[in-house]
Design a protein around this motif. Sequence first.
Motif, PDB file in Angstrom:
ATOM      1  N   VAL A  19      51.355  42.265  35.284  1.00 30.29           N
ATOM      2  CA  VAL A  19      50.146  41.631  35.811  1.00 30.29           C
ATOM      3  C   VAL A  19      48.942  41.987  34.951  1.00 30.29           C
ATOM      4  O   VAL A  19      48.117  41.135  34.601  1.00 30.29           O
ATOM      5  CB  VAL A  19      49.903  42.077  37.274  1.00 30.29           C
ATOM      6  CG1 VAL A  19      48.541  41.579  37.762  1.00 30.29           C
ATOM      7  CG2 VAL A  19      51.010  41.544  38.182  1.00 30.29           C
ATOM      8  N   ALA A  20      48.840  43.258  34.571  1.00 27.07           N
ATOM      9  CA  ALA A  20      47.723  43.690  33.734  1.00 27.07           C
ATOM     10  C   ALA A  20      47.772  43.040  32.362  1.00 27.07           C
ATOM     11  O   ALA A  20      46.749  42.650  31.795  1.00 27.07           O
ATOM     12  CB  ALA A  20      47.744  45.208  33.604  1.00 27.07           C
ATOM     13  N   GLU A  21      48.995  42.933  31.825  1.00 26.24           N
ATOM     14  CA  GLU A  21      49.150  42.309  30.508  1.00 26.24           C
ATOM     15  C   GLU A  21      48.737  40.840  30.558  1.00 26.24           C
ATOM     16  O   GLU A  21      48.066  40.335  29.650  1.00 26.24           O
ATOM     17  CB  GLU A  21      50.604  42.428  30.055  1.00 26.24           C
ATOM     18  CG  GLU A  21      50.862  41.896  28.656  1.00 26.24           C
ATOM     19  CD  GLU A  21      52.317  42.054  28.234  1.00 26.24           C
ATOM     20  OE1 GLU A  21      52.734  41.340  27.303  1.00 26.24           O
ATOM     21  OE2 GLU A  21      53.036  42.883  28.844  1.00 26.24           O
ATOM     22  N   ARG A  22      49.150  40.138  31.621  1.00 28.38           N
ATOM     23  CA  ARG A  22      48.786  38.730  31.764  1.00 28.38           C
ATOM     24  C   ARG A  22      47.274  38.575  31.931  1.00 28.38           C
ATOM     25  O   ARG A  22      46.649  37.684  31.339  1.00 28.38           O
ATOM     26  CB  ARG A  22      49.514  38.111  32.947  1.00 28.38           C
ATOM     27  CG  ARG A  22      49.227  36.603  33.113  1.00 28.38           C
ATOM     28  CD  ARG A  22      50.185  35.953  34.084  1.00 28.38           C
ATOM     29  NE  ARG A  22      50.048  36.484  35.425  1.00 28.38           N
ATOM     30  CZ  ARG A  22      50.960  37.256  36.023  1.00 28.38           C
ATOM     31  NH1 ARG A  22      52.072  37.591  35.378  1.00 28.38           N
ATOM     32  NH2 ARG A  22      50.773  37.705  37.252  1.00 28.38           N
ATOM     33  N   ALA A  23      46.670  39.455  32.709  1.00 25.65           N
ATOM     34  CA  ALA A  23      45.218  39.407  32.907  1.00 25.65           C
ATOM     35  C   ALA A  23      44.483  39.647  31.596  1.00 25.65           C
ATOM     36  O   ALA A  23      43.463  38.998  31.313  1.00 25.65           O
ATOM     37  CB  ALA A  23      44.805  40.439  33.948  1.00 25.65           C
ATOM     38  N   ALA A  24      45.002  40.561  30.787  1.00 21.76           N
ATOM     39  CA  ALA A  24      44.372  40.842  29.493  1.00 21.76           C
ATOM     40  C   ALA A  24      44.457  39.636  28.569  1.00 21.76           C
ATOM     41  O   ALA A  24      43.502  39.315  27.856  1.00 21.76           O
ATOM     42  CB  ALA A  24      45.040  42.060  28.844  1.00 21.76           C
ATOM     43  N   ARG A  25      45.607  38.931  28.588  1.00 22.04           N
ATOM     44  CA  ARG A  25      45.761  37.735  27.757  1.00 22.04           C
ATOM     45  C   ARG A  25      44.792  36.645  28.208  1.00 22.04           C
ATOM     46  O   ARG A  25      44.169  35.960  27.383  1.00 22.04           O
ATOM     47  CB  ARG A  25      47.205  37.218  27.811  1.00 22.04           C
ATOM     48  CG  ARG A  25      48.216  38.062  27.062  1.00 22.04           C
ATOM     49  CD  ARG A  25      49.505  37.281  26.824  1.00 22.04           C
ATOM     50  NE  ARG A  25      50.072  36.770  28.057  1.00 22.04           N
ATOM     51  CZ  ARG A  25      50.971  37.423  28.798  1.00 22.04           C
ATOM     52  NH1 ARG A  25      51.374  38.642  28.420  1.00 22.04           N
ATOM     53  NH2 ARG A  25      51.452  36.896  29.899  1.00 22.04           N
ATOM     54  N   ARG A  27      41.980  37.034  29.800  1.00 23.19           N
ATOM     55  CA  ARG A  27      40.603  37.423  29.465  1.00 23.19           C
ATOM     56  C   ARG A  27      40.331  37.185  27.982  1.00 23.19           C
ATOM     57  O   ARG A  27      39.265  36.673  27.611  1.00 23.19           O
ATOM     58  CB  ARG A  27      40.385  38.897  29.807  1.00 23.19           C
ATOM     59  CG  ARG A  27      38.964  39.378  29.568  1.00 23.19           C
ATOM     60  CD  ARG A  27      38.782  40.815  30.059  1.00 23.19           C
ATOM     61  NE  ARG A  27      37.385  41.219  29.942  1.00 23.19           N
ATOM     62  CZ  ARG A  27      36.849  41.720  28.843  1.00 23.19           C
ATOM     63  NH1 ARG A  27      37.603  41.860  27.750  1.00 23.19           N
ATOM     64  NH2 ARG A  27      35.576  42.060  28.819  1.00 23.19           N
ATOM     65  N   LYS A  28      41.293  37.522  27.144  1.00 24.48           N
ATOM     66  CA  LYS A  28      41.140  37.317  25.701  1.00 24.48           C
ATOM     67  C   LYS A  28      40.982  35.833  25.385  1.00 24.48           C
ATOM     68  O   LYS A  28      40.152  35.435  24.559  1.00 24.48           O
ATOM     69  CB  LYS A  28      42.341  37.893  24.951  1.00 24.48           C
ATOM     70  CG  LYS A  28      42.227  37.816  23.448  1.00 24.48           C
ATOM     71  CD  LYS A  28      43.420  38.489  22.777  1.00 24.48           C
ATOM     72  CE  LYS A  28      43.292  38.427  21.257  1.00 24.48           C
ATOM     73  NZ  LYS A  28      44.472  39.081  20.597  1.00 24.48           N
ATOM     74  N   SER A  29      41.782  34.996  26.067  1.00 27.98           N
ATOM     75  CA  SER A  29      41.695  33.554  25.860  1.00 27.98           C
ATOM     76  C   SER A  29      40.359  33.014  26.331  1.00 27.98           C
ATOM     77  O   SER A  29      39.741  32.159  25.673  1.00 27.98           O
ATOM     78  CB  SER A  29      42.836  32.856  26.606  1.00 27.98           C
ATOM     79  OG  SER A  29      42.733  31.457  26.495  1.00 27.98           O
ATOM     80  N   ALA A  30      39.871  33.517  27.490  1.00 22.24           N
ATOM     81  CA  ALA A  30      38.583  33.064  28.016  1.00 22.24           C
ATOM     82  C   ALA A  30      37.447  33.453  27.082  1.00 22.24           C
ATOM     83  O   ALA A  30      36.517  32.673  26.861  1.00 22.24           O
ATOM     84  CB  ALA A  30      38.353  33.663  29.405  1.00 22.24           C
ATOM     85  N   ILE A  31      37.529  34.653  26.514  1.00 23.20           N
ATOM     86  CA  ILE A  31      36.500  35.095  25.567  1.00 23.20           C
ATOM     87  C   ILE A  31      36.509  34.213  24.325  1.00 23.20           C
ATOM     88  O   ILE A  31      35.452  33.814  23.819  1.00 23.20           O
ATOM     89  CB  ILE A  31      36.725  36.578  25.181  1.00 23.20           C
ATOM     90  CG1 ILE A  31      36.413  37.472  26.379  1.00 23.20           C
ATOM     91  CG2 ILE A  31      35.861  36.965  23.988  1.00 23.20           C
ATOM     92  CD1 ILE A  31      36.739  38.931  26.155  1.00 23.20           C
ATOM     93  N   ALA A  32      37.704  33.865  23.839  1.00 20.01           N
ATOM     94  CA  ALA A  32      37.811  33.004  22.661  1.00 20.01           C
ATOM     95  C   ALA A  32      37.241  31.618  22.936  1.00 20.01           C
ATOM     96  O   ALA A  32      36.539  31.040  22.094  1.00 20.01           O
ATOM     97  CB  ALA A  32      39.267  32.907  22.223  1.00 20.01           C
ATOM     98  N   ASP A  33      37.515  31.085  24.139  1.00 20.86           N
ATOM     99  CA  ASP A  33      36.973  29.773  24.507  1.00 20.86           C
ATOM    100  C   ASP A  33      35.456  29.819  24.580  1.00 20.86           C
ATOM    101  O   ASP A  33      34.768  28.900  24.117  1.00 20.86           O
ATOM    102  CB  ASP A  33      37.546  29.321  25.854  1.00 20.86           C
ATOM    103  CG  ASP A  33      39.023  28.961  25.774  1.00 20.86           C
ATOM    104  OD1 ASP A  33      39.514  28.741  24.652  1.00 20.86           O
ATOM    105  OD2 ASP A  33      39.662  28.911  26.837  1.00 20.86           O
TER     106      ASP A  33
END
Length: 230
Positions: A19-25, A27-33
């Motif tokens: 769950v934490a790994e998915r949340a981190a991905r 968040r990273k995608s949202a930051i990139a967008d």
Amino acid sequence: MMADSDYPLNVHPLHPDAVAERAARERKSAIADRKRELMSQRHYLEDLDEFYDPGFMIEGVLAPGGFSVMYGGSNVGKTFVALDMAIHIADGREWMGHEVNPAWVLYIAAEGGMGFRNRLAAIKRAKPELNENAGIRFSYLAGRIDLSSEFDPQVIKTMLGDEGPKLIVIDTLARSMGNGDENSTKDMNAMVEAVDEIRGDGTEAHVLVVHHSGKNEQLGARGSSVLRAA
């Protein structure tokens, strides 16, 4: 059937690590967008060659893509003035000595009911020459909208069409905020964001909000100061 213990810790969809790994991905995608969105709005001074002139709807008064507020006490004629401006813009004729560029108009008559229709009929009768072009460029909604809702700002935006500059008059603010409180900074910020959504994305739409003044008219429009700072 496999038990939870049969899944590797890094792939089990319900394991805290997964769950934490998915949340981190995410968040990273949202930051990139968000970075791509902001980078598209970043400009350099060396690329600026000319002064941007947005033009005007009413010279020296209203410009395409703007946001303005007309306020005053009760029964001082705010709607008459806003209507007169809007119809002149729809027709393209000079208003009070100011040159006018024609535009499509959507007047949201959230207050007044039959009184609004009578005001409109009175202007038509007093100035029949304005009917020539305003008759097809001017339209109105006889009812309330909710700028605090998820859908109404988007619906209003879709009603504007694609043809050139537009003027949207919201009369009045108090009747167009739904359950929002005009004294609340949070609710007024949401209203300003709704107006920005309506006039955004290259619509060239100017939004004119008709509002009431407070008990002390010298202090300006009623409610949160967010509106004055917008």
